[in-house]
Write a protein that holds these residues in place. Structure first.
Motif, short mmCIF file in Angstrom:
data_model
loop_
_atom_site.label_atom_id
_atom_site.label_comp_id
_atom_site.label_asym_id
_atom_site.label_seq_id
_atom_site.Cartn_x
_atom_site.Cartn_y
_atom_site.Cartn_z
N GLY A 106 43.18 77.97 18.79
CA GLY A 106 43.29 77.36 20.08
C GLY A 106 44.58 77.16 20.48
N ASN A 107 45.23 76.22 20.87
CA ASN A 107 46.55 76.10 21.30
C ASN A 107 47.41 75.97 20.22
N ILE A 108 47.03 76.07 18.95
CA ILE A 108 48.11 76.08 17.92
C ILE A 108 48.44 77.45 17.51
N LEU A 109 50.07 77.77 17.47
CA LEU A 109 50.42 78.59 17.11
C LEU A 109 51.35 79.11 15.78
N PHE A 110 50.85 79.51 14.75
CA PHE A 110 51.60 79.72 13.54
C PHE A 110 52.59 81.11 13.91
N VAL A 111 53.58 80.93 13.31
CA VAL A 111 54.45 82.26 13.28
C VAL A 111 55.20 82.20 11.85
N GLY A 112 54.92 83.33 11.23
CA GLY A 112 55.38 83.47 9.94
C GLY A 112 56.61 84.54 9.80
N THR A 113 57.68 84.13 9.17
CA THR A 113 58.81 84.74 8.99
C THR A 113 59.11 85.16 7.60
N PRO A 114 59.91 86.50 7.25
CA PRO A 114 60.04 87.04 6.09
C PRO A 114 61.31 86.66 5.61
#
Length: 456
Positions: A371-379
């Protein structure tokens, strides 16, 4: 006199050899602005070539499933988290640890979200995952990975001097065991999915986190406890939570397997009577420490977890929920400059030496949109100091941003650039690919926000 001349000659040869060896092993820090570097162009080109349909697909009402699989092996292996343990074997299981998975399916696209009760998602595990996922209808491109960052979880999963320092002697059987646990948890979550409502909230918890790098007077914190609530057709409820405080309530002298405060927090949430399943992800944990004065060991874990759960329980019971049909994600290479492992402010070991010590694994930046939720995964250990402006940018685009760390690669600490030359653990010892990575990672995440905001 001859003895003196001979001694001086030997000393001169030694100095020359030492100089040659130094040139062979060390070089100066490269401070070329990142936008002038080839790695920057490669990452930007990767972002520019992304298939827009993968960023956000609108389909049927989201079905959501969740499940967990134990990470307790029958083998007695090393703990991971603190180099001071020197690869010591665990002395029993204090509390359970899990691979926890969610599956999101709108009939057009299907994504999995996995959080491990571990220090990181091991790079050796990500190499085996594609084969394990193939029979499940998933691939590495549509699996979002993260970890709780417990410093008292299972080890034995890393190859190389540095990896073995923090996780003990490498054991390929442990890598296979972890991989199978992830696959099983995804499979069960996929089988359990139902049409579900979804809601997002965040709670200001500045009293529970502090800046361990430069202090709260000089630096900033990420004070927000973020979480998503799911309620399915069977009236079951799950919470997916994220917070920036390091899972380091337990000291390196603690020698039992434990999920630290994230594990105990999830248990308290599940004991509340309102939540059937709870999972935790390490947020932007770089520079962020748990704040619970005057307590140590398990009493600190228990008190800290209970207070966090009480704060969440007050809010989650009244959260507005809605049906949604949007899911999407991204998995692209995050190119970095040559290794900048420093021995002083301006001297670093040569990249080939770094590779011998730490390996040479690719890094990625990942995303998952619900929806309007954004996960951003970082290394990396991504700094909480970098989150505020990114969250504001996301809000301006109509998105709720949740940044997580440890997405299956590891590039050390990514901290605020103004602290790069500070002589401290995070900025000198563990800032492996600087300088300017604070600005670089921020720019990449901003572009991810812009790309995902198009259909919001």
């Amino acid at each position: 006199m001859k003895i003196v001349k001979w001694t001086l000659k030997i000393l001169g040869i030694f100095v020359i050899l030492l100089g040659i060896l130094s040139l062979f092993l060390f070089t100066t820090v490269d401070r070329t602005p990142y936008k002038e570097m080839e790695y920057y162009s490669k990452t930007m080109n990767g972002l520019a070539s992304v298939d827009a349909t993968s960023l956000s697909s609108i389909g049927d009402t989201l079905k959501v499933g969740w499940a967990q699989e134990s990470l307790i092996s029958n083998k007695i292996g090393p703990l991971a988290g603190y180099g001071a343990r020197q690869g010591a074997l665990h002395e029993g299981v204090h509390d359970s640890i899990w691979s926890k998975s969610f599956v999101f399916d709108n009939s057009k696209r299907k994504y999995a979200y996995v959080s491990l009760d571990m220090l990181i998602v091991p790079m050796e595990v990500t190499k085996l995952l594609p084969q394990a996922l193939d029979s499940l209808g998933f691939d590495i491109e549509n699996v979002f990975l993260t970890a709780t960052h417990s410093h008292c979880s299972i080890g034995g999963w890393g190859i190389g001097i540095a990896a073995e320092l923090f996780s003990g002697t490498y054991d390929p059987e442990m890598v296979l065991f972890i991989t199978k646990s992830i696959a099983k948890s995804i499979y069960k979550a996929d089988q359990n999915k139902e049409i579900s409502k979804i809601g997002y909230s965040k709670i200001q918890m500045a009293n529970y986190v502090n800046n361990r790098l430069v202090g709260d007077q000089e630096g900033t914190i990420d004070p927000w406890f973020r979480f998503i609530k799911f309620t399915n057709k069977s009236n079951e409820t799950a919470l997916l939570t994220a917070f920036a405080a390091h899972a380091t309530c337990l000291h390196h002298s603690f020698r039992q397997i434990s999920g630290d405060y994230p594990g105990q927090l999830c248990r308290y949430l599940e004991m509340s009577g309102n939540v059937d399943f709870a999972a935790f992800s390490a947020g932007a944990v770089g520079s962020m420490a748990p704040l619970m004065p005057n307590l140590t060991g398990w009493p600190k874990v228990d008190t800290y977890s209970k207070k966090l759960s009480e704060e969440v329980s007050v809010v989650e019971n009244f959260m507005p929920l809605h049906y949604d049909s949007i899911v999407g994600g991204l998995n692209i290479n995050m190119y970095l400059r040559e290794a900048q492992f420093r021995v002083s402010q301006n001297i670093r070991v040569r990249p080939w030496v770094f590779k011998k010590l730490f390996g040479d694994e690719p890094s990625k930046i990942t995303s998952l949109k619900l929806g309007n939720i954004l996960f951003v995964g970082t290394p990396c250990d991504f700094s909480g100091e970098l989150v505020e402006n990114l969250s504001k940018k996301a809000m301006d685009k109509g998105l709720h941003l949740i940044i997580t760390s440890f997405n299956g690669g590891y590039a050390g600490y990514i901290t605020k650039d103004k602290w790069y030359d500070r002589d401290s653990y995070e900025t000198m010892t563990m800032n492996w690919f600087g300088p300017y990575n604070g600005a670089y990672f921020t720019e990449v995440i901003e572009k991810l926000i812009e790309a995902h905001a198009v259909d919001s």
